[in-house]
Write a protein that holds these residues in place. Structure first.
Motif, PDB file in Angstrom:
ATOM      1  N   VAL A 134       0.840  -1.204   0.000  1.00 30.63           N
ATOM      2  CA  VAL A 134       0.000   0.000   0.000  1.00 30.63           C
ATOM      3  C   VAL A 134       0.870   1.248   0.000  1.00 30.63           C
ATOM      4  O   VAL A 134       0.558   2.249  -0.674  1.00 30.63           O
ATOM      5  CB  VAL A 134      -0.943  -0.011   1.222  1.00 30.63           C
ATOM      6  CG1 VAL A 134      -1.670   1.326   1.356  1.00 30.63           C
ATOM      7  CG2 VAL A 134      -1.961  -1.147   1.097  1.00 30.63           C
ATOM      8  N   ALA A 135       1.983   1.216   0.747  1.00 28.68           N
ATOM      9  CA  ALA A 135       2.882   2.363   0.782  1.00 28.68           C
ATOM     10  C   ALA A 135       3.448   2.655  -0.607  1.00 28.68           C
ATOM     11  O   ALA A 135       3.585   3.818  -1.008  1.00 28.68           O
ATOM     12  CB  ALA A 135       4.017   2.105   1.774  1.00 28.68           C
ATOM     13  N   ALA A 136       3.721   1.611  -1.364  1.00 28.72           N
ATOM     14  CA  ALA A 136       4.222   1.808  -2.725  1.00 28.72           C
ATOM     15  C   ALA A 136       3.155   2.436  -3.608  1.00 28.72           C
ATOM     16  O   ALA A 136       3.453   3.283  -4.468  1.00 28.72           O
ATOM     17  CB  ALA A 136       4.686   0.470  -3.306  1.00 28.72           C
ATOM     18  N   CYS A 137       1.895   2.047  -3.399  1.00 28.62           N
ATOM     19  CA  CYS A 137       0.801   2.609  -4.201  1.00 28.62           C
ATOM     20  C   CYS A 137       0.563   4.076  -3.856  1.00 28.62           C
ATOM     21  O   CYS A 137       0.100   4.856  -4.703  1.00 28.62           O
ATOM     22  CB  CYS A 137      -0.477   1.817  -3.980  1.00 28.62           C
ATOM     23  SG  CYS A 137      -0.423   0.120  -4.591  1.00 28.62           S
ATOM     24  N   ALA A 138       0.830   4.454  -2.607  1.00 26.86           N
ATOM     25  CA  ALA A 138       0.549   5.820  -2.184  1.00 26.86           C
ATOM     26  C   ALA A 138       1.365   6.839  -2.959  1.00 26.86           C
ATOM     27  O   ALA A 138       0.934   7.995  -3.122  1.00 26.86           O
ATOM     28  CB  ALA A 138       0.819   5.963  -0.688  1.00 26.86           C
ATOM     29  N   ASP A 139       2.520   6.450  -3.446  1.00 27.27           N
ATOM     30  CA  ASP A 139       3.383   7.385  -4.183  1.00 27.27           C
ATOM     31  C   ASP A 139       3.098   7.396  -5.680  1.00 27.27           C
ATOM     32  O   ASP A 139       3.654   8.215  -6.411  1.00 27.27           O
ATOM     33  CB  ASP A 139       4.861   7.020  -3.952  1.00 27.27           C
ATOM     34  CG  ASP A 139       5.278   7.212  -2.500  1.00 27.27           C
ATOM     35  OD1 ASP A 139       4.692   8.089  -1.840  1.00 27.27           O
ATOM     36  OD2 ASP A 139       6.170   6.480  -2.033  1.00 27.27           O
TER      37      ASP A 139
END
Length: 416
Positions: free
Chosen positions: A12-17
């Motif tokens: 999810v952290a990767a998708c946030a960027d």
């Protein structure tokens, strides 16, 4: 479980960027659907954890007064959100397994799960767990089409679909329980503020709510295009109109040996010069405009004092437009005479065209019916009231509204 959640967190952290603007419309909608589905799955995991924390007494063991207080601090939630989380975790835990499965598979949202769990608890109490399992299955299917509000409304009659032979008896029992709960919870709180105003709050049962709506709704409608009051102000004024009507009936119980009434004390010289403030018998101060407007109302007794404080007049009956004179006035005006107002006569006060304090007589030629809103309006504005050649009232608008000041009349109440 911790490792899986950690991997999901990294993903999810990767998708946030990732830049959302670079997505096509199709992909953007797919992302929205995927995040919503993931949110529901995570909610199922979170609720299971909250229920286990609560069941183990973890919060109390760590020094908190309750699981709600602990979650508020731990997750930095406001107290209402923390309380809802604990309550939902408990209700889902005791609900049929289908509720948890639907939430974990993202077939329902958190709020839909709350509705289904609440409905399942009601059905279990009235028809047993087997029927509740059937109800959950139907509600999960309906959740594909209906939001939580509609789902709750449909759930109120779920037995019609899963156990029609029990539906009528269960509905009657639920209605009786709801009526008992409403009777128990009914209350009205009146809190006095420092400046003399009152704050009202409360909960009405269904019958009282219907009565209030029946009288407030028509009275709180805008009186015309010049009515600039917001909805809350219109409801406030409607409530005041209802109280005035109750006072005018003369059928209220006595209060301390006297009829129910308002007593306003004012100075005679100030009243005649339109400068005198007044005071209610409970000690609250009133503006000069309010005093002069109240002096028109038969439900208000003016206690007029001379310079030395002696009483000159206490509710002199000959100034009041009551009895046969009011009946003739009602026949003439039919209701509020202000242009464009449809308020009926029973909601109106009789206003002295030339004010009583200015020497105006109490007569048909010096009277006009005005609703509460327009009574206040004419006392606070530059409208001029007069009787036309045919003996009916007409209103001259202020120059800023109509430079020609052409007279206007009310045509809602005219008799053919």
């Amino acid at each position: 479980m911790i490792d899986e959640l950690a991997r999901a967190d990294n993903a999810v952290a990767a998708c946030a960027d990732a830049p959302a603007w670079a997505l096509s419309e199709h992909d953007l909608i797919a992302v929205l659907d995927a995040t919503h589905r993931l949110q529901q799955r995570l909610a199922a995991v979170q609720l299971a954890a909250v229920r286990e924390v609560d069941g183990r007494g973890t919060a109390v063991a760590q020094g908190a007064s309750s699981t709600t207080a602990w979650l508020r601090h731990r997750l930095r939630l406001d107290v209402s959100a923390a309380r809802r989380l604990v309550g939902l975790a408990a209700s889902v835990d005791v609900a049929p397994p289908g509720v948890r499965e639907a939430l974990a598979s993202a077939a329902v949202s958190v709020e839909q799960a709350r509705v289904i769990a609440d409905t399942a608890a009601t059905v279990t109490a009235s028809a047993g767990p087997e029927v509740a399992d059937k109800a959950v299955g139907v509600l999960v299917e309906w959740a594909r089409q209906f939001d939580p509000t509609l789902l709750r409304r449909l759930g109120a009659r779920i037995l019609d679909h899963v156990a029609p032979d029990l539906a009528d008896a269960a509905a009657a029992a639920a209605l009786a329980a709801e009526a008992a709960r409403a009777a128990r919870d009914r209350h009205v709180t009146i809190s006095t503020q420092t400046d003399g105003r009152l704050r009202l709050s409360g909960t009405l049962d269904a019958e009282s709510a219907a009565l209030l709506r029946a009288v407030i709704d028509p009275l709180s409608a805008p009186t015309g295009p010049e009515d600039t009051r917001c909805a809350g102000q219109r409801r406030h004024d409607a409530l005041a109109d209802v109280c005035r009507l109750a006072l005018r009936t003369g059928e209220l119980p006595e209060n301390g040996g006297d009829p129910a009434q308002i007593v306003v004390t004012t100075n005679y010289d100030g009243l005649t010069r339109q400068l005198g403030a007044g005071a209610l018998d409970v000690g609250l101060r009133l503006t000069p405009d309010t005093v002069r407007r109240l002096a028109c109302d038969a439900a208000v007794l003016p206690a007029v004092l001379g310079g030395a404080g002696q009483v000159l007049d206490v509710g002199r009956q000959r100034r009041l437009i009551t009895g046969p004179l009011r009946r003739v006035l009602v026949l003439r005006d039919g209701g509020c005479a202000f242009p464009g107002c449809d308020r009926p006569a029973r909601w109106c006060a009789a206003h002295h065209i030339r004010h009583w304090a200015d020497g105006g007589p109490t007569s048909l030629d010096n009277a006009v019916l005005l609703c509460g809103h327009h009574h206040r309006h004419v006392h606070q504005s530059d409208w001029v009231i007069r009787l036309g050649d045919d003996g009916h009232p007409e209103f001259l608008p202020p120059a800023w509204l109509d430079p020609d000041q052409l007279p206007r009349r009310n045509h809602y109440h005219r008799r053919t």
